[in-house]
Design a protein around this motif. Structure first.
Motif, PDB file in Angstrom:
ATOM      1  N   UNK A   1      -6.515  -7.836   5.146  1.00  0.00           N
ATOM      2  CA  UNK A   1      -6.295  -9.213   4.713  1.00  0.00           C
ATOM      3  C   UNK A   1      -5.139  -9.315   3.735  1.00  0.00           C
ATOM      4  N   UNK A   2      -5.121  -8.408   2.740  1.00  0.00           N
ATOM      5  CA  UNK A   2      -4.055  -8.434   1.736  1.00  0.00           C
ATOM      6  C   UNK A   2      -2.697  -8.149   2.369  1.00  0.00           C
ATOM      7  N   UNK A   3      -2.655  -7.195   3.305  1.00  0.00           N
ATOM      8  CA  UNK A   3      -1.394  -6.842   3.957  1.00  0.00           C
ATOM      9  C   UNK A   3      -0.858  -8.041   4.742  1.00  0.00           C
ATOM     10  N   UNK A   4      -1.769  -8.762   5.432  1.00  0.00           N
ATOM     11  CA  UNK A   4      -1.340  -9.961   6.169  1.00  0.00           C
ATOM     12  C   UNK A   4      -0.817 -11.022   5.210  1.00  0.00           C
ATOM     13  N   UNK A   5      -1.489 -11.125   4.048  1.00  0.00           N
ATOM     14  CA  UNK A   5      -1.137 -12.163   3.089  1.00  0.00           C
ATOM     15  C   UNK A   5       0.234 -11.887   2.456  1.00  0.00           C
ATOM     16  N   UNK A   6       0.512 -10.614   2.154  1.00  0.00           N
ATOM     17  CA  UNK A   6       1.734 -10.283   1.418  1.00  0.00           C
ATOM     18  C   UNK A   6       2.947 -10.138   2.334  1.00  0.00           C
ATOM     19  N   UNK A   7       2.722  -9.774   3.597  1.00  0.00           N
ATOM     20  CA  UNK A   7       3.790  -9.679   4.595  1.00  0.00           C
ATOM     21  C   UNK A   7       4.958  -8.805   4.142  1.00  0.00           C
ATOM     22  N   UNK A   8       4.628  -7.658   3.594  1.00  0.00           N
ATOM     23  CA  UNK A   8       5.678  -6.717   3.191  1.00  0.00           C
ATOM     24  C   UNK A   8       5.285  -5.358   3.770  1.00  0.00           C
ATOM     25  N   UNK A   9       6.070  -4.837   4.727  1.00  0.00           N
ATOM     26  CA  UNK A   9       5.638  -3.600   5.385  1.00  0.00           C
ATOM     27  C   UNK A   9       5.451  -2.431   4.419  1.00  0.00           C
ATOM     28  N   UNK A  10       6.288  -2.355   3.355  1.00  0.00           N
ATOM     29  CA  UNK A  10       6.174  -1.229   2.426  1.00  0.00           C
ATOM     30  C   UNK A  10       4.857  -1.293   1.659  1.00  0.00           C
ATOM     31  N   UNK A  11       4.524  -2.518   1.187  1.00  0.00           N
ATOM     32  CA  UNK A  11       3.253  -2.686   0.467  1.00  0.00           C
ATOM     33  C   UNK A  11       2.087  -2.432   1.410  1.00  0.00           C
ATOM     34  N   UNK A  12       2.227  -2.893   2.678  1.00  0.00           N
ATOM     35  CA  UNK A  12       1.165  -2.671   3.653  1.00  0.00           C
ATOM     36  C   UNK A  12       0.930  -1.175   3.850  1.00  0.00           C
ATOM     37  N   UNK A  13       2.021  -0.411   3.877  1.00  0.00           N
ATOM     38  CA  UNK A  13       1.899   1.047   4.050  1.00  0.00           C
ATOM     39  C   UNK A  13       1.190   1.670   2.852  1.00  0.00           C
ATOM     40  N   UNK A  14       1.552   1.213   1.654  1.00  0.00           N
ATOM     41  CA  UNK A  14       0.906   1.738   0.445  1.00  0.00           C
ATOM     42  C   UNK A  14      -0.586   1.412   0.457  1.00  0.00           C
TER      43      UNK A  14
END
Lengths: 319, 94
Positions: free
Chosen positions: B51-64
């Motif tokens: 959910x957070x990864x979808x919300x933030x839409x930043x691949x680097x943050x999603x990877x972290x």
């Protein structure tokens, strides 16, 4: 709407921190106290994050909650067990001296808290904070790094950090004076061993990342050192007491590296006609990284030495 | 659209955390409590992170975030195993 939600979150966080602190102090079982203390440290790290101090939050989570928690748990394990007898037969009785001492500590803590609260009211909100931040911001270009916390710790107030590392070195000498380290843990089973296999490299990698990123973002030698020490602690817990900490002279060099590198750089600059630890701006970034790398090794070696609770024995027959 | 999906995932994650916490408090013995706790860790955190990864839409943050989830998965599973094994051994001794 958003502000109200954050206010509710802050209030809940504060209530949980105070509640956990009270529960940790009031608990009769030492093990329960330690576990509550670890939870307290983690929530405290969240509070630092809410105060927009991610550097402190990282340090609190890694050192305050993580490694201090491990130290306390290890200390508990080495203590002779006595709970089984005392809890059944008699209530713990406090002598007059103990009660008096408790009240003295309580009063001193209350006085300290009162003084802190008073000094908070004395700070003219805005000016004092801005004066310091402005002074750092005005000189940040000459510091060699762009993270203001690292600039203060390793450049503007490098003396303080040098003395902190000296305190750590003194502490580890005290730990070594306690005698040989405790016997290690037995070799872990396959599940924990396989976790160790990939967690250890990941921790070392994270330590290197934190060290490097400290120049321009939250991170630095203390957080990196604590993460590196965590790798050593995990290896120790898995029963690998022949790795995780260097031996003999290598250990002595690692422990003294922080203070040694600081003094070396400081004296070399002195010899070149600059003030002690007054880096030339062009070299500042490289010198800070050099000192921080040495400091990271020293901090990690110190923390692992504290975890094993004594001087590591030179040779091990068990394997 | 993405935000609605993200909110739904985060809420689903929070539901698992709540269920896990209630289970931890209410279940009768250590093994079922561990069972409840690991559900919260694995699924709850996983849904929260997606959910957070979808919300933030930043691949680097999603990877972290993904890395954090994997680390928590491994650490949670291992510690649950260690706690359960310790309890089992103690049962046999008594």
């Amino acid at each position: 709407m958003n502000a109200t939600m954050l206010l509710i979150f802050d209030a809940l966080l504060l209530a949980s921190i105070i509640g956990l602190a009270w529960a940790a102090l009031a608990s009769a079982d030492a093990r329960r106290s330690v576990i509550l203390f670890i939870a307290f440290g983690l929530l405290l790290a969240v509070a630092w994050g809410r105060l927009l101090a991610p550097d402190v939050a990282l340090a609190e989570a890694a050192i305050g909650a993580g490694l201090t928690g491990a130290l306390l748990l290890a200390a508990l394990q080495w203590q002779p067990r006595k709970t089984a007898d005392t809890t059944n037969s008699e209530q713990p009785t406090h002598t007059l001296l103990e009660t008096g001492f408790r009240w003295l500590v309580t009063l001193l803590c209350a006085a300290l808290a009162g003084m802190l609260a008073w000094s908070l009211t004395q700070i003219d909100a805005g000016t004092a904070k801005d004066a310091l931040a402005n002074a750092v911001a005005a000189n940040i270009d000459a510091s060699g790094v762009s993270n203001p916390v690292t600039a203060v710790l390793l450049n503007f107030r490098a003396y303080d950090t040098l003395l902190e590392l000296a305190v750590l070195l003194t502490a580890v000498l005290g730990i070594f004076a306690l005698g040989p380290a405790q016997a290690g843990y037995r070799i872990a089973g396959p599940v924990f061993t396989s976790l160790t296999r990939w967690l250890t490299p990941l921790l070392i990698l994270t330590a290197g990342y934190l060290l490097w990123v400290g120049a321009h973002a939250p991170g630095g030698a203390f957080q990196a050192g604590a993460t590196l020490a965590a790798a050593g602690v995990v290896l120790r817990l898995a029963g690998r007491d022949q790795i995780g900490l260097p031996r003999g002279n290598a250990l002595r060099i690692a422990l003294g590296a922080g203070v040694g590198m600081f003094l070396l750089v400081g004296l070399a600059l002195f010899a070149l006609g600059r003030p002690f630890l007054g880096y030339p701006p062009a070299w500042a970034g490289a010198l800070i990284l050099l000192i921080e790398t040495a400091a990271m090794l020293a901090i990690a070696a110190t923390l692992v030495s504290a975890f094993i609770g004594g001087q590591p024995t030179e040779e091990k027959t068990r394997c | 659209m993405t935000d609605i999906l993200a909110s739904l995932l985060i809420m689903a994650g929070l539901f698992f955390f709540m269920a896990g916490s209630i289970g931890l408090l209410r279940f009768p013995d250590l093994y079922s409590r561990l069972h409840a706790l690991t559900k919260a860790d694995n699924l709850g955190l996983g849904l929260l992170i997606i959910g957070l990864a979808l919300h933030l839409r930043d691949p680097l943050i999603a990877l972290k975030l993904l890395l954090i989830w994997l680390a928590v998965l491994a650490a949670g599973a291992t510690s649950a195993h260690l706690i359960a094994r310790h309890a089992r051994r103690r049962e046999k001794h008594v």
